[in-house]
Design a protein around this motif. Structure first.
Motif, PDB file in Angstrom:
ATOM      1  N   GLY A 193      41.866  54.691  61.226  1.00  0.00           N
ATOM      2  CA  GLY A 193      42.360  53.787  61.059  1.00  0.00           C
ATOM      3  C   GLY A 193      41.130  52.550  60.695  1.00  0.00           C
ATOM      4  O   GLY A 193      40.473  52.762  60.878  1.00  0.00           O
ATOM      5  N   THR A 194      41.654  51.108  61.271  1.00  0.00           N
ATOM      6  CA  THR A 194      40.491  50.142  60.747  1.00  0.00           C
ATOM      7  C   THR A 194      39.268  50.088  62.093  1.00  0.00           C
ATOM      8  O   THR A 194      40.390  50.211  63.181  1.00  0.00           O
ATOM      9  N   LEU A 195      38.184  49.627  62.352  1.00  0.00           N
ATOM     10  CA  LEU A 195      37.044  49.427  63.266  1.00  0.00           C
ATOM     11  C   LEU A 195      36.869  47.911  63.852  1.00  0.00           C
ATOM     12  O   LEU A 195      37.090  46.771  62.949  1.00  0.00           O
ATOM     13  N   SER A 196      37.875  47.786  65.056  1.00  0.00           N
ATOM     14  CA  SER A 196      38.611  46.201  65.261  1.00  0.00           C
ATOM     15  C   SER A 196      37.299  46.033  66.337  1.00  0.00           C
ATOM     16  O   SER A 196      37.521  45.211  66.283  1.00  0.00           O
ATOM     17  N   GLU A 197      36.100  46.730  67.574  1.00  0.00           N
ATOM     18  CA  GLU A 197      35.234  46.381  68.477  1.00  0.00           C
ATOM     19  C   GLU A 197      34.596  47.365  68.135  1.00  0.00           C
ATOM     20  O   GLU A 197      34.742  48.786  68.317  1.00  0.00           O
ATOM     21  N   LYS A 198      33.591  47.326  68.524  1.00  0.00           N
ATOM     22  CA  LYS A 198      32.595  47.932  69.015  1.00  0.00           C
ATOM     23  C   LYS A 198      31.610  47.693  70.052  1.00  0.00           C
ATOM     24  O   LYS A 198      30.712  46.669  69.892  1.00  0.00           O
ATOM     25  N   ASN A 199      31.795  48.111  71.558  1.00  0.00           N
ATOM     26  CA  ASN A 199      30.833  47.954  72.738  1.00  0.00           C
ATOM     27  C   ASN A 199      30.429  49.743  72.845  1.00  0.00           C
ATOM     28  O   ASN A 199      31.274  49.722  73.702  1.00  0.00           O
ATOM     29  N   PRO A 200      29.297  49.029  72.798  1.00  0.00           N
ATOM     30  CA  PRO A 200      28.583  51.407  73.380  1.00  0.00           C
ATOM     31  C   PRO A 200      28.817  51.163  74.530  1.00  0.00           C
ATOM     32  O   PRO A 200      28.807  50.785  74.985  1.00  0.00           O
ATOM     33  N   PRO A 201      29.596  52.117  74.729  1.00  0.00           N
ATOM     34  CA  PRO A 201      29.133  53.674  73.904  1.00  0.00           C
ATOM     35  C   PRO A 201      30.886  53.912  73.124  1.00  0.00           C
ATOM     36  O   PRO A 201      31.587  54.785  73.121  1.00  0.00           O
ATOM     37  N   GLN A 202      31.970  52.495  73.536  1.00  0.00           N
ATOM     38  CA  GLN A 202      32.823  52.506  73.325  1.00  0.00           C
ATOM     39  C   GLN A 202      33.233  51.681  72.030  1.00  0.00           C
ATOM     40  O   GLN A 202      32.916  50.667  71.656  1.00  0.00           O
ATOM     41  N   VAL A 203      34.536  52.297  71.239  1.00  0.00           N
ATOM     42  CA  VAL A 203      35.216  51.913  70.417  1.00  0.00           C
ATOM     43  C   VAL A 203      36.306  51.549  70.190  1.00  0.00           C
ATOM     44  O   VAL A 203      37.284  52.179  70.600  1.00  0.00           O
ATOM     45  N   LEU A 204      37.111  50.425  69.302  1.00  0.00           N
ATOM     46  CA  LEU A 204      38.220  50.456  69.385  1.00  0.00           C
ATOM     47  C   LEU A 204      39.062  50.548  67.819  1.00  0.00           C
ATOM     48  O   LEU A 204      38.409  49.217  66.652  1.00  0.00           O
ATOM     49  N   VAL A 205      39.337  51.374  67.434  1.00  0.00           N
ATOM     50  CA  VAL A 205      39.599  51.508  66.518  1.00  0.00           C
ATOM     51  C   VAL A 205      42.171  51.372  66.074  1.00  0.00           C
ATOM     52  O   VAL A 205      42.153  52.129  67.381  1.00  0.00           O
ATOM     53  N   ASP A 206      41.913  50.465  65.306  1.00  0.00           N
ATOM     54  CA  ASP A 206      43.214  50.276  65.680  1.00  0.00           C
ATOM     55  C   ASP A 206      44.186  50.969  64.022  1.00  0.00           C
ATOM     56  O   ASP A 206      43.906  51.379  63.247  1.00  0.00           O
ATOM     57  N   CYS A 207      44.866  51.523  64.520  1.00  0.00           N
ATOM     58  CA  CYS A 207      45.526  52.309  63.720  1.00  0.00           C
ATOM     59  C   CYS A 207      47.315  52.152  63.493  1.00  0.00           C
ATOM     60  O   CYS A 207      47.924  52.096  65.020  1.00  0.00           O
ATOM     61  N   GLN A 208      47.469  51.316  62.774  1.00  0.00           N
ATOM     62  CA  GLN A 208      48.813  51.167  62.352  1.00  0.00           C
ATOM     63  C   GLN A 208      48.980  50.267  63.780  1.00  0.00           C
ATOM     64  O   GLN A 208      50.897  50.508  63.792  1.00  0.00           O
ATOM     65  N   GLY A 209      48.433  48.980  63.974  1.00  0.00           N
ATOM     66  CA  GLY A 209      48.836  48.250  65.866  1.00  0.00           C
ATOM     67  C   GLY A 209      49.090  49.115  66.927  1.00  0.00           C
ATOM     68  O   GLY A 209      48.777  48.156  67.871  1.00  0.00           O
ATOM     69  N   VAL A 210      48.345  50.325  66.761  1.00  0.00           N
ATOM     70  CA  VAL A 210      48.052  50.804  67.887  1.00  0.00           C
ATOM     71  C   VAL A 210      46.367  50.792  67.976  1.00  0.00           C
ATOM     72  O   VAL A 210      45.928  51.507  67.297  1.00  0.00           O
ATOM     73  N   GLY A 211      45.653  50.081  69.516  1.00  0.00           N
ATOM     74  CA  GLY A 211      44.506  50.361  68.992  1.00  0.00           C
ATOM     75  C   GLY A 211      43.984  51.279  70.194  1.00  0.00           C
ATOM     76  O   GLY A 211      44.840  51.668  71.329  1.00  0.00           O
ATOM     77  N   TYR A 212      42.926  52.551  69.903  1.00  0.00           N
ATOM     78  CA  TYR A 212      42.679  53.455  70.712  1.00  0.00           C
ATOM     79  C   TYR A 212      41.628  53.211  70.963  1.00  0.00           C
ATOM     80  O   TYR A 212      40.344  52.934  70.311  1.00  0.00           O
TER      81      TYR A 212
END
Length: 192
Positions: free
Chosen positions: A7-26
């Motif tokens: 998906g799209t990389l939405s946030e980067k806050n070490p050690p966590q990232v937020l990956v947007d997969c078609q509207g759902v953020g993991y």
């Protein structure tokens, strides 16, 4: 359950990232080795994942390579090593570093990782021997003769040579040297 996220990389806050997969953020926890190789915000990213379900949480861990994920899975199988500790190990050491430390039975490399004491490091070496050094060493590009070289290195360290001296001597040996011949040749080289 969840093996890979793309998906799209939405946030980067070490050690966590937020990956947007078609509207759902993991929210995905990643080791620093993966974090430093991530693309910029808004770019497409693909991570191999490991999903951990506990009584109080559901956590998704992400990895840039199959070798990192396999090392993580081997680490969390060890008694007393949870996902956070495994993530710390992978943040402090590359997969090839872990394989080399296990092959050489060098606990000092693990002790340098925050949260890993001497007893845990020794348990890691004991539990990972034969699992990670051979398998992940091959993924990291280690030579076929690495078992013999690891034995030679271990023998030189046992004889009182520093890790640095022993590694330099082992590197100068032919790749197909047997353990006994390798030790003899390494001792001759170190005596000079």
């Amino acid at each position: 359950m969840i093996g890979r996220l793309t998906g799209t990389l939405s946030e980067k806050n070490p050690p966590q990232v937020l990956v947007d997969c078609q509207g759902v953020g993991y929210e995905v926890d990643v080791p620093m080795s993966t974090f430093f190789n991530l693309p910029g915000l808004g770019d497409k990213v693909s991570l191999l994942t490991h999903f951990v379900v506990r009584e109080d949480a559901q956590i998704l861990f992400g990895f840039g390579t199959a070798g990192e994920r396999e090392a993580f899975r081997q680490l969390i199988k060890i008694s007393g090593v949870g996902p956070r500790t495994a993530l710390s190990v992978l943040s402090g050491m590359s997969v090839s570093d872990i394989a080399q430390a296990v092959t050489a039975q060098d606990a000092s490399r693990f002790v340098k990782v925050p949260g890993i004491g001497k007893k845990t490091a020794e348990r890691l070496l004991l539990e990972l021997k034969g699992k990670i050094g051979a398998d992940l060493g091959a993924l990291g590009g280690a030579a076929a003769g690495s078992d013999a070289q690891g034995d030679i290195l271990q023998a030189l360290v046992a004889l009182g040579y520093s890790d640095k001296e022993a590694q330099a001597a082992v590197k100068s040996l032919p790749k197909d040297a047997s353990v006994s011949d390798g030790i003899k040749q390494a001792l001759k080289a170190l005596a000079r």
